[in-house]
Write an enzyme that holds these catalytic residues in place. Sequence first.
Site, PDB file in Angstrom:
ATOM      1  N   CYS A   1       0.694   1.845  12.399  1.00 52.33           N
ATOM      2  CA  CYS A   1       1.800   2.266  11.541  1.00 52.33           C
ATOM      3  C   CYS A   1       2.583   3.403  12.167  1.00 52.33           C
ATOM      4  O   CYS A   1       3.701   3.674  11.793  1.00 52.33           O
ATOM      5  CB  CYS A   1       1.259   2.736  10.197  1.00 52.33           C
ATOM      6  SG  CYS A   1      -0.026   1.680   9.594  1.00 52.33           S
TER       7      CYS A   1
ATOM      8  N   ASN B   1      -8.312   3.821   8.374  1.00 52.62           N
ATOM      9  CA  ASN B   1      -7.705   2.732   9.145  1.00 52.62           C
ATOM     10  C   ASN B   1      -7.874   2.868  10.647  1.00 52.62           C
ATOM     11  O   ASN B   1      -7.785   1.885  11.369  1.00 52.62           O
ATOM     12  CB  ASN B   1      -6.215   2.612   8.801  1.00 52.62           C
ATOM     13  CG  ASN B   1      -5.501   3.936   8.782  1.00 52.62           C
ATOM     14  OD1 ASN B   1      -5.907   4.853   8.071  1.00 52.62           O
ATOM     15  ND2 ASN B   1      -4.451   4.055   9.559  1.00 52.62           N
TER      16      ASN B   1
ATOM     17  N   GLY C   1       0.808  -1.215   0.000  1.00 55.62           N
ATOM     18  CA  GLY C   1       0.000   0.000   0.000  1.00 55.62           C
ATOM     19  C   GLY C   1       0.843   1.268   0.000  1.00 55.62           C
ATOM     20  O   GLY C   1       0.529   2.228  -0.707  1.00 55.62           O
TER      21      GLY C   1
ATOM     22  N   HIS D   1      -1.605  -7.909   2.815  1.00 52.73           N
ATOM     23  CA  HIS D   1      -1.474  -8.391   4.197  1.00 52.73           C
ATOM     24  C   HIS D   1      -2.629  -8.001   5.115  1.00 52.73           C
ATOM     25  O   HIS D   1      -2.680  -8.416   6.260  1.00 52.73           O
ATOM     26  CB  HIS D   1      -0.118  -7.987   4.799  1.00 52.73           C
ATOM     27  CG  HIS D   1       0.029  -6.546   5.178  1.00 52.73           C
ATOM     28  ND1 HIS D   1      -0.118  -6.115   6.474  1.00 52.73           N
ATOM     29  CD2 HIS D   1       0.320  -5.446   4.450  1.00 52.73           C
ATOM     30  CE1 HIS D   1       0.103  -4.805   6.513  1.00 52.73           C
ATOM     31  NE2 HIS D   1       0.362  -4.378   5.296  1.00 52.73           N
TER      32      HIS D   1
END
Length: 382
Positions: free
Chosen positions: A323, A151, A71, A201
């Site tokens: 992240c 997200n 991504g 993933h």
Amino acid sequence: MKSVYLDNAATTKLDKKILKTMQPYFKEFYGNPSSVHIKGQETKKAIENARKIIADSMNVKPEEIYFTSGGTESNNWAVKGLFFQNFPKKNHLIISKIEHDCILNAAKWIETKGGKVTYLDVNSEGFINLDQLKKSITEKTFLVSIMQANNEIGTIQNLEEIGKICKEKNVLFHTDAAQSYTKIPLDAKKMNLNLITINSHKIYGPKGVGALFIKEGTKIEALIHGGGHERNLRSGTENVYGIVGFGKAVELSKKIDYKKISKLRDKLLEEILKNLSETKLNGPKGEKRLPNNVNIIFKNCEGEALGAYLENKGIYVSTGSACMSNTNAQSHVLKAIKIPGKDQDSSIRFTLGKETTEKEIQYVLKILPEIVEKMRRINGLK
Ligand SMILES: Cc1ncc(COP(=O)(O)O)c(C=O)c1O
């Protein structure tokens, strides 16, 4: 000790069936897909099979799918590749304030190269304002990039409406679908999308592989120069086993029951909000929220500590976005939806997966109040 993995937005566990599909490509089928002999043709065929599965999943042609390392790479390519293609004639990019860091930081970088960026506001549930979008588009705009689903707080944007606006104004439209891909409908034609970012993933496939859909006829700078792989735009010998696994992940995703997952999601969030005082949901409820995402403020509980206590009981969650959790930065998403600083630090994200069971949710619902109440007692706030 029990292990309850509720961090499926960070990554998912590789599915055994996917691993099995990949395995022969580590040993038996080792040819370079560019070789003309049979060894090469075996792996080439496997790549093209995956490309077709992925293309079908979003109603596009296989030749419009370009494999990448994930991504982050696809998003960087979309933003920078189109910037350099259009600069200096067009230099204006429109994104939202709640994009993933790989879009935000690519946008910041093009600002250092003569680019201009509009960062669209979002409302308290994380939705962009379509009027603001319309008004922001100028003759200098080379791209509108809005993620399909966030997200951190799970907000699903209305891509069909955004696509209509972009078509009307004759501007390219890209979406980062890394979190939403295969979980909710995605149709490049219906949504008038010119580019789409996806990865493997997050859907039980291997890490380090993704793709960018680039609509036929879209002019974009090559990302990696070399031997001419991926129709001259992204050179380098292909990640064959990764791509094979990615294709299988997309194929198997059709069997995942997201209705069931969203029911568990609602149980988790409703019971927390009902049984624990001073809790609040971040992001929208229902259909406009990713089926597997719950993000809750536990007032007067420090999120990092709460996460550590939960881990101690075998429950894996995330504070903000995984992240960036190693940077200790506050969440730009929670800030954009105007959550006060203290409550940002008290927010926990739970993301369910296809293996999450009712029993696991019951376990979390039992453990969570004990920890939260204890933390509040220790803080002297209860
Ligand atoms: C919305 C979104 N975009 C992009 C990415 C980056 O994808 P990758 O990990 O494949 O580089 C992520 C991963 O967390 C994401 O959630």
